[in-house]
Design an enzyme around this catalytic site. Structure first.
Site, PDB file in Angstrom:
ATOM      1  N   GLY A  56       0.825  -1.206   0.000  1.00 33.03           N
ATOM      2  CA  GLY A  56       0.000   0.000   0.000  1.00 33.03           C
ATOM      3  C   GLY A  56       0.860   1.257   0.000  1.00 33.03           C
ATOM      4  N   THR A  57       1.939   1.224   0.745  1.00 35.96           N
ATOM      5  CA  THR A  57       2.823   2.391   0.838  1.00 35.96           C
ATOM      6  C   THR A  57       3.395   2.751  -0.529  1.00 35.96           C
ATOM      7  OG1 THR A  57       3.359   1.799   3.110  1.00 35.96           O
ATOM      8  CG2 THR A  57       4.927   3.232   1.971  1.00 35.96           C
TER       9      THR A  57
ATOM     10  N   ASN B 212      -7.340   4.090   9.481  1.00 38.88           N
ATOM     11  CA  ASN B 212      -6.797   2.870  10.064  1.00 38.88           C
ATOM     12  C   ASN B 212      -6.867   2.857  11.585  1.00 38.88           C
ATOM     13  OD1 ASN B 212      -4.826   4.903   9.049  1.00 38.88           O
ATOM     14  ND2 ASN B 212      -3.440   3.844  10.434  1.00 38.88           N
TER      15      ASN B 212
ATOM     16  N   SER C  49      -3.858  -2.738  -0.477  1.00 40.64           N
ATOM     17  CA  SER C  49      -2.773  -3.567   0.042  1.00 40.64           C
ATOM     18  C   SER C  49      -3.279  -4.977   0.305  1.00 40.64           C
ATOM     19  CB  SER C  49      -2.246  -2.948   1.343  1.00 40.64           C
ATOM     20  OG  SER C  49      -1.295  -3.807   1.928  1.00 40.64           O
TER      21      SER C  49
ATOM     22  N   HIS D 157      -2.120  -7.393   2.391  1.00 44.14           N
ATOM     23  CA  HIS D 157      -2.070  -8.030   3.714  1.00 44.14           C
ATOM     24  C   HIS D 157      -3.176  -7.582   4.675  1.00 44.14           C
ATOM     25  CE1 HIS D 157       0.100  -5.036   6.431  1.00 44.14           C
ATOM     26  NE2 HIS D 157       0.337  -4.484   5.254  1.00 44.14           N
TER      27      HIS D 157
ATOM     28  N   THR E 186      10.247  -7.614 -12.097  1.00 38.06           N
ATOM     29  CA  THR E 186       9.535  -8.862 -12.400  1.00 38.06           C
ATOM     30  C   THR E 186       8.463  -9.092 -11.344  1.00 38.06           C
ATOM     31  OG1 THR E 186      11.493  -9.734 -13.453  1.00 38.06           O
ATOM     32  CG2 THR E 186       9.848 -11.351 -12.759  1.00 38.06           C
TER      33      THR E 186
ATOM     34  N   CYS F  66       2.140   1.274  12.753  1.00 35.04           N
ATOM     35  CA  CYS F  66       3.382   1.868  12.271  1.00 35.04           C
ATOM     36  C   CYS F  66       3.983   2.851  13.273  1.00 35.04           C
ATOM     37  CB  CYS F  66       3.135   2.564  10.941  1.00 35.04           C
ATOM     38  SG  CYS F  66       2.377   1.490   9.748  1.00 35.04           S
TER      39      CYS F  66
END
Ligand code: PLP
Length: 388
Positions: A70-71, A149, A197, A199, A234, A322
């Protein structure tokens, strides 16, 4: 036994999602850019994942760019908007964004961009009129959260899209927490860019997506050829396949999961408010993601509470994951007008589709006990000794 109530930090990987990865970690190891069948099968898996993520985000598959998280999506989105017109030197965002947006905008401010940080009210709400007032002819990007969040409070995304379109300002939405919890819309509804994101959606860490409107002239962060030249490197085929499956599950079970999480969250919150004196909810209770409960417990320090709760197997957060570890009170709660003391006494509980009655019961038992223990340990106000 662990009772995991921190799904806004990350989520356990769903068994179906894990299964979707396995072939690409074993026999199907081809590079998706290779021309032979082994490579083509990897490319087909990515194409399928792209369709599934597009269905979740409400966009065309060609508008989905896979990233590492996401970042990365947020950084790419904002910087791509700045490339559109070098004369636009103004950025509008809110005071309660995730640190990915905050840190990037702070850096851009140091480099000379002017940043307007839109305020929120005591419920964490953003007034659409404030957005309209802030946007100018030289605004390069409006970047806003969909769902917060820390508190779960939902921003007026549809209004923001309407206002941004009217003022001809590109709009980036951070939908990392909203995905899988509320129905999403994106490029069809006037959103230029949308970040996701894996996760937070029962997929492993290290994969994300950026939805970029095909009407936009897009500048990549990393130069190279993959993802149609929009995100070089890749592709992480196994994680992308997993993200596709996770998006498909999230979309198929959206209403059911939301109802489950809301039920658990509301019962938990009702019991905390009833059983713990001096407990209050942080954030607008009407307009929140269905899984998030941010509670202030008067007279405690959240750091101590996290430790005592962890001893009882309860995983939850103080502020956002975070910033945990840093002593600073949450910038989100401070922007809502709460004191440092209230911010430091707040805990975030976030439920997931797999949360159980046992998790709920364990938290309902442990939290009142831990709060009472911390309050009993508090230094009691006594007579102040005067130095002679
Ligand atoms: N945006 C929000 C609202 C988040 O909650 C998070 C993660 O906590 C992110 C962005 C960053 O996502 P990632 O961890 O995939 O970089």
């Amino acid at each position: 036994m662990i009772h995991y109530l921190d799904h806004n930090a990350t989520t356990p990987v769903a068994p179906e999602v894990f299964e979707a990865m396995v072939p690409f970690l074993t026999g199907e190891f081809g590079n998706p850019s290779s021309a032979y069948p082994l490579g083509k099968r990897a490319a087909a898996a990515i194409a399928e994942a792209r369709e599934r993520v597009a269905a979740l985000a409400g966009c065309e598959p060609e508008e989905v760019i896979f990233t590492s998280c996401g970042t990365e999506s947020i950084n790419t989105a904002i910087l791509a908007c700045l490339e559109l017109d070098p004369d636009r030197r103004h950025i509008v965002t809110s005071a309660v964004e995730h640190s990915a947006t905050v840190k990037l905008c702070e850096r851009l401010a140091r480099k000379g961009w002017e940043v307007t940080w839109l305020p929120v009210d005591r419920g964490g709400r953003l007034d659409p009129a404030a957005i309209a007032e802030a946007l100018r002819e030289d605004t390069a990007v409006l970047s806003l959260l969909w769902g917060n969040n820390e508190t779960g409070v939902i921003f007026p995304v549809a209004e923001a899209a309407r206002i941004a379109a009217e003022k001809k300002v590109p709009l980036h939405i951070d939908a990392v927490q909203a995905a899988g919890k509320v129905p999403l819309f994106s490029t069809g509804a006037g959103i230029t860019l949308l970040s996701l994101s894996g996760h937070k959606l029962r997929c492993p860490k290290g994969v994300g997506a950026l939805v970029a409107s095909r009407k936009m002239r897009f500048t990549p962060l990393l130069a190279g050829s993959q993802e149609g030249g929009r995100r070089a490197g890749t592709q992480n085929v196994a994680s992308i396949a997993a993200f596709g499956r996770a998006a498909e599950l999230a979309q198929a079970h959206l209403a059911e999961h939301a109802a489950h999480m809301r039920g658990m969250r509301d019962r938990f919150e009702a019991r905390m408010l009833e059983r713990v004196p001096g407990c209050e909810v942080n954030g607008d209770r009407e307009n929140r993601l269905p899984n998030t409960s941010n509670l202030a417990f008067e007279g405690i320090e959240s750091e101590g509470a996290l430790m005592l709760l962890a001893e009882r197997g309860i995983c939850c957060s103080a502020g956002s994951a975070c910033t945990t570890g840093a002593v600073e009170p949450s910038h989100v709660l401070r922007a809502m007008g709460f004191s440092d003391a209230r911010a430091r006494s707040s805990l975030r509980f976030s439920f997931g589709p797999g949360s159980t009655e046992a998790d709920l019961e364990a938290a309902c038992q442990a939290v009142p006990e831990v709060v009472a223990k911390l309050r009993a340990l508090r230094p009691q106000p006594g007579p102040v000794a005067m130095a002679s």
